[in-house]
Design an enzyme around this catalytic site. Structure first.
Site, mmCIF file in Angstrom:
data_model
loop_
_atom_site.group_PDB
_atom_site.id
_atom_site.type_symbol
_atom_site.label_atom_id
_atom_site.label_comp_id
_atom_site.label_asym_id
_atom_site.label_seq_id
_atom_site.Cartn_x
_atom_site.Cartn_y
_atom_site.Cartn_z
ATOM 1 N N LEU A 1 0.901 -1.153 0.000
ATOM 2 C CA LEU A 1 0.000 0.000 0.000
ATOM 3 C C LEU A 1 0.941 1.205 0.000
ATOM 4 O O LEU A 1 1.468 1.595 1.043
ATOM 5 C CB LEU A 1 -0.914 -0.013 1.231
ATOM 6 C CG LEU A 1 -1.789 -1.249 1.386
ATOM 7 C CD1 LEU A 1 -2.630 -1.178 2.657
ATOM 8 C CD2 LEU A 1 -2.675 -1.448 0.163
ATOM 9 N N PRO A 2 1.209 1.780 -1.173
ATOM 10 C CA PRO A 2 2.373 2.649 -1.390
ATOM 11 C C PRO A 2 2.314 4.034 -0.752
ATOM 12 O O PRO A 2 2.161 5.053 -1.435
ATOM 13 C CB PRO A 2 2.438 2.727 -2.910
ATOM 14 C CG PRO A 2 1.026 2.581 -3.347
ATOM 15 C CD PRO A 2 0.406 1.608 -2.379
ATOM 16 N N CYS A 3 2.505 4.094 0.551
ATOM 17 C CA CYS A 3 2.523 5.380 1.244
ATOM 18 C C CYS A 3 3.751 6.207 0.851
ATOM 19 O O CYS A 3 3.757 7.420 1.053
ATOM 20 C CB CYS A 3 2.447 5.176 2.758
ATOM 21 S SG CYS A 3 3.669 4.053 3.423
ATOM 22 N N HIS A 4 4.771 5.568 0.253
ATOM 23 C CA HIS A 4 5.935 6.330 -0.205
ATOM 24 C C HIS A 4 5.566 7.269 -1.352
ATOM 25 O O HIS A 4 6.290 8.213 -1.629
ATOM 26 C CB HIS A 4 7.074 5.387 -0.622
ATOM 27 C CG HIS A 4 6.741 4.465 -1.747
ATOM 28 N ND1 HIS A 4 6.065 3.273 -1.545
ATOM 29 C CD2 HIS A 4 6.957 4.553 -3.074
ATOM 30 C CE1 HIS A 4 5.906 2.663 -2.710
ATOM 31 N NE2 HIS A 4 6.429 3.427 -3.657
ATOM 32 N N ARG A 5 4.424 7.040 -1.985
ATOM 33 C CA ARG A 5 3.975 7.889 -3.093
ATOM 34 C C ARG A 5 3.219 9.125 -2.612
ATOM 35 O O ARG A 5 2.671 9.868 -3.418
ATOM 36 C CB ARG A 5 3.091 7.075 -4.046
ATOM 37 C CG ARG A 5 3.835 5.935 -4.710
ATOM 38 C CD ARG A 5 2.951 5.137 -5.636
ATOM 39 N NE ARG A 5 3.648 3.937 -6.057
ATOM 40 C CZ ARG A 5 3.040 2.825 -6.450
ATOM 41 N NH1 ARG A 5 1.716 2.776 -6.495
ATOM 42 N NH2 ARG A 5 3.747 1.761 -6.803
#
Length: 159
Positions: A123-127
């Site tokens: 779940l790409p929270c880095h984005r």
């Protein structure tokens, strides 16, 4: 529950798998590691390892894994599910996420939920970045990992 370690270019990634579903991914070691692996957990672990390898090789743009959000408030879970909608190679601001959730005043709450994301990368929270374009907050203190992941995606993103 199965606990495993995946070796990645950004360091070890610790996985929790329960009842055939990925329930946790962390950059920090587990406190204890009781391990009673079922066949379903084993298959999910192998699938997760394969997809993470493909992601880090730049050949996988999205994950197709069985995952489950076991903990967190309803709001946090809404934020985490929204993260899954951010396309590979794209960044949203915390404000963008709050707006998409229907509450423009929830920017700080979105940031706090991001910080507690139990499945970073998947779940790409880095984005998610600051609206001024700055890289702020990632999994507590892992800004270098956020920067690496974003650069990796931009390097392998094909228009």
């Amino acid at each position: 529950m199965t606990r495993s370690i995946f070796t990645s270019p950004i360091g070890p990634i610790y996985l929790n798998i329960e009842n055939g579903r990925l329930t946790g991914l962390s950059y920090e070691s587990f406190m204890h590691s009781s391990n009673s692996e079922t066949e379903t957990d084993f298959l999910t672990k192998q699938l997760t390892f394969t997809q993470l390898e493909e992601y880090f090789q730049g050949t996988r743009l999205e994950f197709d894994l069985p995952w489950q959000l076991s903990e967190g408030t309803d709001f946090q879970k809404r934020v985490w599910r929204m993260l899954d909608k951010i396309p590979y190679g794209e960044v949203w601001s915390y404000q963008d996420v709050a707006q998409k959730l229907g509450d423009v005043h929830a920017v700080r709450a979105v940031g706090q939920a991001n910080r507690k994301n139990p499945l970073p990368i998947i779940l790409p929270c880095h984005r998610v970045i600051g609206k001024n374009g700055r890289l702020v907050g990632y999994n507590g203190h892992e800004i270098d990992k956020k920067e690496w992941l974003l650069n990796h995606e931009l390097q392998h993103f094909h228009f």
